[in-house]
Design a protein around this motif. Structure first.
Motif, mmCIF file in Angstrom:
data_model
loop_
_atom_site.group_PDB
_atom_site.id
_atom_site.type_symbol
_atom_site.label_atom_id
_atom_site.label_comp_id
_atom_site.label_asym_id
_atom_site.label_seq_id
_atom_site.Cartn_x
_atom_site.Cartn_y
_atom_site.Cartn_z
ATOM 1 N N LYS A 65 0.289 32.496 -37.798
ATOM 2 C CA LYS A 65 1.385 32.947 -37.372
ATOM 3 C C LYS A 65 2.612 32.629 -38.593
ATOM 4 O O LYS A 65 3.392 33.604 -38.668
ATOM 5 C CB LYS A 65 1.780 32.171 -36.029
ATOM 6 N N ALA A 66 2.519 31.567 -39.124
ATOM 7 C CA ALA A 66 3.630 31.088 -40.220
ATOM 8 C C ALA A 66 3.596 32.037 -41.233
ATOM 9 O O ALA A 66 4.644 32.698 -41.661
ATOM 10 C CB ALA A 66 3.598 29.676 -40.437
ATOM 11 N N MET A 67 2.421 32.371 -42.118
ATOM 12 C CA MET A 67 2.304 32.975 -42.929
ATOM 13 C C MET A 67 2.583 34.457 -42.621
ATOM 14 O O MET A 67 3.138 35.187 -43.493
ATOM 15 C CB MET A 67 0.739 32.773 -43.652
ATOM 16 N N ALA A 68 1.938 34.982 -41.446
ATOM 17 C CA ALA A 68 2.367 36.249 -41.056
ATOM 18 C C ALA A 68 3.748 36.598 -40.927
ATOM 19 O O ALA A 68 4.256 37.538 -41.486
ATOM 20 C CB ALA A 68 1.799 36.667 -39.683
ATOM 21 N N ALA A 69 4.624 35.771 -40.373
ATOM 22 C CA ALA A 69 5.927 35.817 -40.315
ATOM 23 C C ALA A 69 6.809 35.967 -41.503
ATOM 24 O O ALA A 69 7.566 36.508 -41.759
ATOM 25 C CB ALA A 69 6.532 34.760 -39.412
ATOM 26 N N HIS A 199 3.181 37.640 -63.000
ATOM 27 C CA HIS A 199 3.758 37.983 -61.591
ATOM 28 C C HIS A 199 4.276 36.492 -61.097
ATOM 29 O O HIS A 199 3.795 35.477 -61.263
ATOM 30 C CB HIS A 199 2.675 38.281 -60.832
ATOM 31 N N LEU A 200 5.689 36.543 -60.629
ATOM 32 C CA LEU A 200 6.176 35.454 -59.997
ATOM 33 C C LEU A 200 6.183 34.218 -61.128
ATOM 34 O O LEU A 200 6.485 32.875 -60.465
ATOM 35 C CB LEU A 200 5.212 34.894 -58.731
ATOM 36 N N TRP A 201 6.317 34.340 -62.219
ATOM 37 C CA TRP A 201 6.437 33.321 -63.192
ATOM 38 C C TRP A 201 7.531 32.396 -62.910
ATOM 39 O O TRP A 201 7.395 31.027 -63.001
ATOM 40 C CB TRP A 201 6.623 34.206 -64.725
ATOM 41 N N GLN A 202 8.804 32.951 -62.728
ATOM 42 C CA GLN A 202 10.010 31.613 -62.480
ATOM 43 C C GLN A 202 9.610 30.985 -61.355
ATOM 44 O O GLN A 202 10.055 29.869 -61.319
ATOM 45 C CB GLN A 202 11.124 32.827 -62.345
ATOM 46 N N LEU A 203 8.920 31.630 -60.321
ATOM 47 C CA LEU A 203 8.836 30.710 -59.175
ATOM 48 C C LEU A 203 7.557 29.737 -59.553
ATOM 49 O O LEU A 203 7.840 28.434 -59.139
ATOM 50 C CB LEU A 203 8.104 31.628 -58.137
ATOM 51 N N LEU A 247 9.128 34.008 -49.573
ATOM 52 C CA LEU A 247 8.128 34.304 -50.747
ATOM 53 C C LEU A 247 7.302 33.371 -50.854
ATOM 54 O O LEU A 247 5.913 33.701 -50.920
ATOM 55 C CB LEU A 247 8.928 34.513 -51.893
ATOM 56 N N TYR A 248 7.508 32.104 -50.957
ATOM 57 C CA TYR A 248 6.681 31.039 -51.167
ATOM 58 C C TYR A 248 5.651 30.944 -50.229
ATOM 59 O O TYR A 248 4.384 30.636 -50.411
ATOM 60 C CB TYR A 248 7.614 29.797 -51.236
ATOM 61 N N HIS A 249 5.942 31.106 -48.926
ATOM 62 C CA HIS A 249 4.946 30.951 -47.789
ATOM 63 C C HIS A 249 4.065 31.958 -47.607
ATOM 64 O O HIS A 249 3.169 31.982 -46.782
ATOM 65 C CB HIS A 249 5.860 30.444 -46.527
ATOM 66 N N MET A 250 4.327 33.319 -48.175
ATOM 67 C CA MET A 250 3.390 33.973 -48.126
ATOM 68 C C MET A 250 2.516 34.312 -49.230
ATOM 69 O O MET A 250 1.518 35.115 -49.509
ATOM 70 C CB MET A 250 4.021 35.590 -48.086
ATOM 71 N N CYS A 254 1.656 27.886 -51.525
ATOM 72 C CA CYS A 254 2.108 27.178 -50.337
ATOM 73 C C CYS A 254 0.876 26.219 -50.076
ATOM 74 O O CYS A 254 1.191 25.261 -49.441
ATOM 75 C CB CYS A 254 2.689 27.755 -49.321
ATOM 76 N N TRP A 255 -0.370 26.511 -50.322
ATOM 77 C CA TRP A 255 -1.442 25.722 -49.920
ATOM 78 C C TRP A 255 -1.856 24.614 -51.126
ATOM 79 O O TRP A 255 -2.649 23.562 -50.763
ATOM 80 C CB TRP A 255 -2.866 26.446 -49.716
ATOM 81 N N LYS A 256 -1.445 24.833 -52.338
ATOM 82 C CA LYS A 256 -1.734 24.070 -53.422
ATOM 83 C C LYS A 256 -0.901 23.679 -54.400
ATOM 84 O O LYS A 256 -0.983 23.418 -55.349
ATOM 85 C CB LYS A 256 -2.990 24.881 -54.125
#
Length: 301
Positions: A65-69, A199-203, A247-250, A254-256
């Protein structure tokens, strides 16, 4: 509102087939039903569950649910619109007047619904379906576009008949090549979206002490001919911590991510970030004797 009664819902023969006996499914207001009598209820939101219990590897497979949201919140702000626009352009050029399209691993339906809207705006009459293994995320997808069929299903056991779709889309989802070959008609196209090197390098620079680029490669697949590799790129501005965290949680990060990296990200007030995608476009060969061509060579068909 119970959308099962909404007049925009498609009734009649479905793109889906029965996951138990492979017979065609007919859609009514409330259910999908096959000639053998197997019946599958349409949920309140409008999707159908076509994942048999023996194909589930957990009680609630796929995104939680959290990732979907988080995905819904981030994509609703159109940060990935450059990718959607590029997909729409490519699919318009590849599609006929009434294309049958499957989005395998469709998530919350952002790309599925956007492509449907672009095709209908161009005067086409698409018949579209989306599948995902997460029922949580399909609740958002089914609400997004009533004219598209959505089903909980595994990409490795797609509930579709052989050679039943003209175009198959796969964005950041499991690559189930055997199933993709099976359901795609000869001459049909497969669009495979993957992240580009930066892709998402700055993150990643915030999350990791030594970030590394994503691998980019051209991989030919049996039964397919390369048509093109199409880029979609931009720099997005995330103006607040909520959008940065969405963005981080999708993402898989966020898992690693080390605790220190997550703490650094939590302190950011804004972030300018590179987004970069590659759309690998393949065409299913009409005969087993057609040779693989270079990605940027002429279309042999």
């Amino acid at each position: 509102m119970d959308q099962r009664h909404h007049p925009g819902r498609r009734c009649g023969m479905s793109l889906f087939c029965c996951p138990l006996c492979a017979a065609p499914l007919e859609r009514t207001e409330h259910t999908y039903r096959c000639p053998a009598g197997h019946s599958f209820d349409i949920s309140r939101e409008g999707y159908v569950h076509l994942l048999p219990p023996n194909q589930k590897h957990s009680a609630a497979p796929g995104d939680d649910k959290a990732m979907a949201a988080a995905r819904r919140e981030f994509l609703s702000k159109e940060y990935y619109r450059p990718l959607l626009n590029t997909l729409c352009s490519q699919i318009l050029s590849l599609s006929g007047e009434a294309p049958r399209i499957l989005d395998a691993g469709c998530g919350e339906g952002y790309y599925t619904a956007g492509i449907y809207a672009a095709l209908t705006a161009a005067g086409r009459q698409p018949v579209m379906a989306g599948t995902d293994i997460s029922k949580f995320i399909l609740r958002y997808a089914a609400r997004r576009c009533r004219e598209i069929e959505f089903a909980v299903a595994s990409s490795y056991r797609l509930p579709l008949a052989d050679e039943s779709v003209d175009l198959l889309l796969n964005c950041f989802s499991p690559l189930a090549l055997e199933e993709f070959r099976r359901v795609l008609r000869p001459g049909g196209c497969f669009l495979y979206v993957v992240p580009a090197a930066d892709h998402l390098w700055q993150l990643k620079e915030v999350l990791y002490d030594r970030p590394y680029p994503n691998e980019e490669k051209e991989t030919p697949y049996e039964g397919f001919t390369y048509r093109a590799i199409v880029p979609a790129e931009d720099t997005i501005h995330l103006p607040c911590p909520a959008d940065i965290q969405a963005l981080y949680h999708m993402t898989p990060y966020c898992w690693k991510t080390p605790k220190e990296g997550a703490e650094r990200l939590a302190q950011l007030e804004k972030l300018d970030c590179r987004i970069a995608f590659r759309i690998h476009i393949f065409q299913k060969r009409r005969t087993p004797y057609e040779r693989q061509s270079h990605p940027f060579g002429p279309d042999p068909h």
